[in-house]
Design an enzyme around this catalytic site. Structure first.
Site, PDB file in Angstrom:
ATOM      1  N   GLU A 161      -2.877   6.225  -3.694  1.00  0.00           N
ATOM      2  CA  GLU A 161      -1.474   6.058  -3.878  1.00  0.00           C
ATOM      3  C   GLU A 161      -2.298   3.945  -3.966  1.00  0.00           C
ATOM      4  O   GLU A 161      -3.127   3.921  -3.634  1.00  0.00           O
ATOM      5  CB  GLU A 161      -0.831   6.283  -2.760  1.00  0.00           C
ATOM      6  CG  GLU A 161       0.633   5.041  -2.709  1.00  0.00           C
ATOM      7  CD  GLU A 161       0.847   5.140  -0.845  1.00  0.00           C
ATOM      8  OE1 GLU A 161       0.386   6.908  -0.568  1.00  0.00           O
ATOM      9  OE2 GLU A 161       1.188   5.031  -0.487  1.00  0.00           O
ATOM     10  N   GLU A 166       4.305  -3.758   0.839  1.00  0.00           N
ATOM     11  CA  GLU A 166       5.206  -3.395   1.460  1.00  0.00           C
ATOM     12  C   GLU A 166       5.292  -4.435   2.573  1.00  0.00           C
ATOM     13  O   GLU A 166       4.564  -5.474   2.723  1.00  0.00           O
ATOM     14  CB  GLU A 166       4.001  -2.007   2.332  1.00  0.00           C
ATOM     15  CG  GLU A 166       3.788  -0.968   1.369  1.00  0.00           C
ATOM     16  CD  GLU A 166       3.520  -0.059   2.093  1.00  0.00           C
ATOM     17  OE1 GLU A 166       4.856   1.577   2.582  1.00  0.00           O
ATOM     18  OE2 GLU A 166       2.094   0.228   2.507  1.00  0.00           O
TER      19      GLU A 166
END
Length: 285
Positions: A161, A166
């Site tokens: 990933e 974020e």
């Protein structure tokens, strides 16, 4: 039968069992050590969405992950991801807007959207850049990230990933760039992450990018490098980043990370705005 022969008799089937298990292991060849090398990238995007149109996101570039935590998001999130619902995802005035809403929907208390380019735009190496503004509010968890398209090395985190951006609302104006692999992930305390405080992440647009090459993944905020992860040459458990990945753009509500300090319902509706997403080809040299 003496002790030696008894021991030999008992060990013989165990040895056969061990050998038979060894034979059935996947035949993954030892990787070649990566050569120290710097890479450059083309100046013109090979793929992009500039969001210079009106209505729903371009269906030739974007699909949707639909549903709730029961679909396997794996983070104990609280939202239901909808499909082609203008209340949750809309393009207009030159930006993509994803909005998480406090409302009853399909048995849950929140809705949102999760765009994916899977099967429409999948990539191996390149420069990946997004210009975005994240929402404030405790319980919001916006992200722009990448997942493997074919999961060649197995389920998460084995196939990898890449998190380009974020932000969790309880930690206002702190942005994160990360990677996850079987060897390096938060579940075992080895995740590779860098953070940066931006005083106006929720009020101004900023540029977030990763440069992904066979040797390294580097992360940048407004062209300032804050993250680096190198290919150690030890195989897919540390470096699964030799397969195609695709974009994801979403806002989650609550969850294991986003909800660590609860959810402030007064923060909703909460919107992330995206000015563009762009991909620049890596130059082979």
């Amino acid at each position: 039968m003496n002790t030696y022969h008894m021991t030999s008799f008992l060990l013989f089937p165990l040895l056969l069992f061990a050998c038979s298990k060894e034979v059935r292991k996947p035949n993954i060849p030892a990787p070649e050590p990566p050569q120290a090398k710097e890479y450059t990238f083309e100046n013109t995007p090979s793929w992009s969405d500039e969001f210079d149109y009106e209505g729903l996101p371009d269906g030739s570039k974007w699909g949707y992950d639909i549903g709730s935590e029961n679909n396997g998001w794996g983070n104990n999130e609280l939202q239901y991801y909808t499909e082609k619902r203008l209340e949750n995802v809309r393009v207009g005035d030159g930006v993509l807007t994803i909005t998480a809403i406090k409302e009853d929907y399909e048995g849950l208390d929140y809705t949102s959207a999760r765009l994916v380019s899977r099967g429409k735009a999948d990539f191996l190496y390149g420069r990946f850049e997004v210009k975005a503004k994240v929402p404030p509010g405790i319980g919001t968890w916006p992200a722009v990230w990448m997942l493997p398209t074919d999961w060649a090395y197995g389920g998460w985190p084995a196939s990898g990933e890449i998190d380009i951006l974020e932000h969790v609302g309880y930690d206002q104006d702190v942005v994160h760039i990360s990677v996850h692999t079987e060897a390096y992930n938060h579940a075992i305390g080895t995740q590779k992450t860098s953070t940066k405080r931006i005083e106006n992440a929720t009020t101004d647009f900023h540029r977030y990018r990763i440069d992904w090459t066979p040797n390294y993944i580097r992360g940048y905020v407004d062209d300032l490098q804050i993250f680096s992860f190198s290919n150690e040459g030890t195989g897919f458990r540390a470096w699964p980043f030799d397969k195609k990945f695709h974009w994801l753009v979403n806002i989650a509500v609550g969850g294991n990370w986003g909800g660590q300090q609860g959810v402030d319902d007064s923060a909703f509706p909460a919107s992330m705005e995206v000015d563009y997403v762009r991909v620049y080809n890596m130059i082979e040299n």
